[in-house]
Design an enzyme around this catalytic site. Structure first.
Site, mmCIF file in Angstrom:
data_model
loop_
_atom_site.group_PDB
_atom_site.id
_atom_site.type_symbol
_atom_site.label_atom_id
_atom_site.label_comp_id
_atom_site.label_asym_id
_atom_site.label_seq_id
_atom_site.Cartn_x
_atom_site.Cartn_y
_atom_site.Cartn_z
ATOM 1 N N LYS A 1 0.834 -1.213 0.000
ATOM 2 C CA LYS A 1 0.000 0.000 0.000
ATOM 3 C C LYS A 1 0.868 1.263 0.000
ATOM 4 C CE LYS A 1 -2.491 2.372 3.783
ATOM 5 N NZ LYS A 1 -1.409 3.213 4.160
ATOM 6 N N ASN A 2 1.851 1.289 0.902
ATOM 7 C CA ASN A 2 2.626 2.528 1.031
ATOM 8 C C ASN A 2 3.580 2.754 -0.142
ATOM 9 O OD1 ASN A 2 1.245 2.918 3.358
ATOM 10 N ND2 ASN A 2 2.966 2.603 4.752
ATOM 11 N N ARG B 1 -8.758 -0.339 4.282
ATOM 12 C CA ARG B 1 -7.879 0.656 3.648
ATOM 13 C C ARG B 1 -6.526 0.057 3.301
ATOM 14 N NH1 ARG B 1 -7.707 6.366 6.344
ATOM 15 N NH2 ARG B 1 -6.293 6.424 4.596
ATOM 16 N N ARG C 1 -0.480 14.607 12.833
ATOM 17 C CA ARG C 1 0.022 14.446 11.471
ATOM 18 C C ARG C 1 0.108 15.758 10.690
ATOM 19 N NH1 ARG C 1 -1.901 8.695 9.125
ATOM 20 N NH2 ARG C 1 0.211 8.687 8.379
ATOM 21 N N PRO C 2 0.983 16.653 11.114
ATOM 22 C CA PRO C 2 1.141 17.912 10.386
ATOM 23 C C PRO C 2 1.776 17.705 9.009
ATOM 24 C CG PRO C 2 2.800 17.704 12.115
ATOM 25 C CD PRO C 2 1.890 16.530 12.251
ATOM 26 N N ILE C 3 1.719 18.751 8.182
ATOM 27 C CA ILE C 3 2.329 18.644 6.844
ATOM 28 C C ILE C 3 3.353 19.757 6.625
ATOM 29 C CG2 ILE C 3 0.476 17.370 5.672
ATOM 30 C CD1 ILE C 3 -0.497 20.142 4.652
ATOM 31 N N ASP C 4 3.842 20.317 7.741
ATOM 32 C CA ASP C 4 4.780 21.438 7.635
ATOM 33 C C ASP C 4 6.039 21.093 6.829
ATOM 34 O OD1 ASP C 4 5.076 19.740 9.966
ATOM 35 O OD2 ASP C 4 6.755 21.011 10.557
ATOM 36 N N LEU C 5 6.523 19.857 6.950
ATOM 37 C CA LEU C 5 7.763 19.498 6.240
ATOM 38 C C LEU C 5 7.532 19.409 4.731
ATOM 39 C CD1 LEU C 5 9.036 16.768 8.733
ATOM 40 C CD2 LEU C 5 9.802 19.138 8.556
ATOM 41 N N ARG D 1 -5.161 10.665 3.636
ATOM 42 C CA ARG D 1 -4.075 11.612 3.847
ATOM 43 C C ARG D 1 -3.045 11.590 2.706
ATOM 44 N NH1 ARG D 1 -0.766 14.190 7.540
ATOM 45 N NH2 ARG D 1 1.380 13.694 7.128
ATOM 46 N N ILE E 1 6.788 7.396 17.032
ATOM 47 C CA ILE E 1 6.472 8.085 15.766
ATOM 48 C C ILE E 1 5.127 8.804 15.817
ATOM 49 C CG2 ILE E 1 6.309 7.825 13.243
ATOM 50 C CD1 ILE E 1 9.072 7.047 14.278
ATOM 51 N N CYS F 1 -6.024 8.240 8.550
ATOM 52 C CA CYS F 1 -6.142 7.489 9.788
ATOM 53 C C CYS F 1 -5.971 8.401 10.994
ATOM 54 C CB CYS F 1 -5.064 6.407 9.837
ATOM 55 S SG CYS F 1 -5.693 4.776 9.492
ATOM 56 N N ASP G 1 3.882 0.977 12.250
ATOM 57 C CA ASP G 1 2.697 0.299 11.727
ATOM 58 C C ASP G 1 2.527 -1.118 12.280
ATOM 59 O OD1 ASP G 1 2.171 2.529 10.285
ATOM 60 O OD2 ASP G 1 2.560 1.680 8.322
HETATM 61 C C1 UD1 Z 1 3.943 6.983 6.259
HETATM 62 C C2 UD1 Z 1 3.101 5.744 6.069
HETATM 63 C C3 UD1 Z 1 2.560 5.251 7.415
HETATM 64 C C4 UD1 Z 1 3.707 5.065 8.399
HETATM 65 C C5 UD1 Z 1 4.586 6.319 8.477
HETATM 66 C C6 UD1 Z 1 5.821 6.141 9.338
HETATM 67 C C7 UD1 Z 1 2.190 6.000 3.849
HETATM 68 C C8 UD1 Z 1 0.980 6.191 3.010
HETATM 69 N N1 UD1 Z 1 2.003 6.020 5.189
HETATM 70 O O1 UD1 Z 1 3.077 7.992 6.791
HETATM 71 O O2 UD1 Z 1 1.898 4.010 7.204
HETATM 72 O O3 UD1 Z 1 3.179 4.808 9.680
HETATM 73 O O4 UD1 Z 1 5.008 6.703 7.147
HETATM 74 O O5 UD1 Z 1 6.585 5.098 8.861
HETATM 75 O O6 UD1 Z 1 3.269 5.769 3.356
HETATM 76 N N2 UD1 Z 1 5.603 14.854 10.526
HETATM 77 C C9 UD1 Z 1 5.682 16.201 10.793
HETATM 78 N N3 UD1 Z 1 5.547 17.084 9.749
HETATM 79 C C10 UD1 Z 1 5.350 16.671 8.465
HETATM 80 C C11 UD1 Z 1 5.264 15.275 8.210
HETATM 81 C C12 UD1 Z 1 5.397 14.389 9.274
HETATM 82 O O7 UD1 Z 1 5.864 16.612 11.939
HETATM 83 O O8 UD1 Z 1 5.248 17.518 7.564
HETATM 84 C C13 UD1 Z 1 5.717 13.884 11.654
HETATM 85 C C14 UD1 Z 1 4.427 13.074 11.854
HETATM 86 O O9 UD1 Z 1 3.484 13.765 12.645
HETATM 87 C C15 UD1 Z 1 4.944 11.832 12.531
HETATM 88 C C16 UD1 Z 1 6.321 11.636 11.880
HETATM 89 O O10 UD1 Z 1 6.678 12.905 11.329
HETATM 90 O O11 UD1 Z 1 5.118 12.037 13.906
HETATM 91 C C17 UD1 Z 1 6.343 10.569 10.818
HETATM 92 O O12 UD1 Z 1 5.473 10.909 9.767
HETATM 93 P P1 UD1 Z 1 5.739 10.497 8.248
HETATM 94 O O13 UD1 Z 1 7.029 9.752 8.160
HETATM 95 O O14 UD1 Z 1 5.571 11.716 7.414
HETATM 96 O O15 UD1 Z 1 4.558 9.496 7.986
HETATM 97 P P2 UD1 Z 1 3.540 9.512 6.784
HETATM 98 O O16 UD1 Z 1 4.254 9.797 5.517
HETATM 99 O O17 UD1 Z 1 2.356 10.304 7.152
#
Ligand code: UD1
Length: 418
Positions: A22-23, A397, A121-125, A92, A327, A116, A305
């Site tokens: 999936k990922n 999902r 789960r911010p998207i700032d990065l 997401r 995480i 989920c 996961d």
């Molecule tokens: C992906 C996987 C998810 C897995 C996760 C960690 C997919 C579709 N999903 O999720 O199954 O559990 O990797 O291996 O591939 N963060 C920030 N700012 C950001 C982005 C992330 O602070 O802009 C934080 C998140 O809140 C979290 C951590 O970074 O605490 C890890 O998130 P991230 O690696 O981005 O996970 P996803 O890509 O959402």
């Protein structure tokens, strides 16, 4: 509504083919819009997140065909700059379309992503990285409006090796002018698969699978065909299941290199694992051993996961185990459901203390997110009575057909129409 009914108490025996990842497939489908031509993706899992991504591609003008587990995307003509809200709220991963659509059509709008319920789960990065590549991003009224005259390669150091942010930046960098260097990049196997797919499309990428990824911007890409590898989280879920119930299972197609740490963990829980070119065999002869201290970490560490599926197995371990979730802060929602089934688990912030009990009992429980839902199926297979698991839309999902798979391994697991 459909729910899952499990009657436990049986050991697992048999072999199954592990579904595609999936990922890996979600960013690969998003990447298909980079090319104004055709991409063919084999071994796509039949899960609702893939259906959702296909509907998004459809809504922006792609012509998508599905032939069994093969998805063919013709992205020759795109005709929409807005990702429809209904899909974004549901998944997401729709956020990873920002990078490729900025590269391809220089403008895209999207509402804030859903998905989920496992934390803020911010998207700032993602936003910071795309801005560094010369995108202007306006955040107003829960909407992100992203535009650029031209994406320009640059050096981007991620504050945290986020999987999604690494993918988004990588996807934007493919059609940017010049060279992009991503440091502190995520090293998850899904990033490596995305790089392999992009390379197959004609992108020039070095350092895949390492913390430093270098992308030379391309001006055009070409048609390509790619086969998605086995899902390492589904593999790990079934490994946790047999660690809990006992038995012997063969997971065909599973890739050992993707789950070395998980193999180590189930081995310490008493399993014997054997890997071959065909897949992975897991044998468990006794009740699982406790695991003194298990921490979730970025790859190659133990994946967040699989924290809940392993927790379900540890509920009946001989002794006490400690888990630390590093995480996602809200990944312990499953605990109160496991406690309803007789588990003895105490939570203190990031820490879960699991005191092994001799068995669980059946109950009516509810999934709150994807992997916690799978953990409840494992708990149901431990309990001798019947367990009903509700809100299974989360499980669908990510698991193609968890009941089919587990029935093939001898479990009594069925979907029940209410
Ligand atoms: C992906 C996987 C998810 C897995 C996760 C960690 C997919 C579709 N999903 O999720 O199954 O559990 O990797 O291996 O591939 N963060 C920030 N700012 C950001 C982005 C992330 O602070 O802009 C934080 C998140 O809140 C979290 C951590 O970074 O605490 C890890 O998130 P991230 O690696 O981005 O996970 P996803 O890509 O959402």
């Amino acid at each position: 509504m459909t729910y899952i009914q499990v009657t436990g108490g049986k050991k697992l025996h048999g072999d199954i083919e592990v579904q595609g990842s999936k990922n890996a497939v979600l960013p690969i489908l998003a990447a298909s819009v980079l090319h104004n031509g055709v991409t063919t993706i084999h071994h796509c899992p039949e899960i609702s997140d893939v259906q959702c991504m296909i509907r998004i591609l459809d809504s922006i003008g792609c012509k998508v065909k599905k032939e069994g587990s093969t998805v063919i995307v013709d992205a020759t003509q795109l005709n929409n700059y807005r990702i429809p809200d209904e899909f974004v709220a549901r998944m997401r991963s729709s956020i990873i379309l920002l990078g490729p659509l900025l590269g391809r059509q220089h403008f895209v709008t999207i509402s804030y992503p859903g998905g989920c319920t496992i934390g803020a789960r911010p998207i700032d990065l993602h936003v910071k990285g795309l801005k560094r590549l010369n995108a202007e991003i306006i955040e107003a009224n829960d909407l992100l409006t992203c535009m650029t005259t031209k994406l320009l390669g640059t050096e981007i150091n991620l504050d945290f090796p986020s999987v999604g942010a690494t993918e988004n930046i990588l996807l934007a960098a493919v059609l940017a002018e010049g060279t992009t260097i991503i440091t502190n990049a995520a090293k998850e196997p899904e990033i490596d698969e995305l790089c392999a797919f992009l390379t197959c499309m004609g992108a020039k990428i070095d350092g895949s699978g390492t913390g430093t990824i270098i992308v030379q911007g391309a001006t055009s890409l070409h048609d390509c065909e790619y086969t998605v590898k086995a899902d390492r989280i589904v593999t790990g879920t079934y490994m946790a299941a047999v660690a809990a119930t006992g038995g012997k299972i063969i997971l065909r197609g599973a890739v050992k290199e993707h789950i070395e740490e998980v193999i180590e963990v189930v081995n310490r829980m008493g399993c014997v694992t054997q890997a071959s070119s065909e897949g992975i065999t897991v044998i468990q002869k006794s009740r699982p051993n406790a695991y003194d201290l298990l921490r979730t970490r970025s790859y190659p560490g133990f994946p967040t996961d699989l924290q809940s599926p392993v927790m379900a197995a540890l509920t009946i371990a001989r002794g006490n185990s400690i888990l630390i979730e590093n995480i996602f802060e809200a990944r312990y929602k499953v605990v109160k459901e496991l406690v309803k089934m007789g588990a003895n688990i105490e939570i203190d912030g990031k820490i879960a203390i699991i005191r092994g009990v001799s068995s669980l009992h059946g109950a009516s429980v509810k999934a709150y997110e994807l992997r916690g839902g799978a953990a409840l199926v494992i708990a149901g297979m431990i309990a001798k009575e019947t367990t009903d698991i509700h809100s299974i839309e989360y499980i669908l999902r990510g698991y193609e057909d968890i009941c089919r798979d587990l029935r093939m391994l001898g479990a009594t697991v069925n979907y029940i129409e209410e």
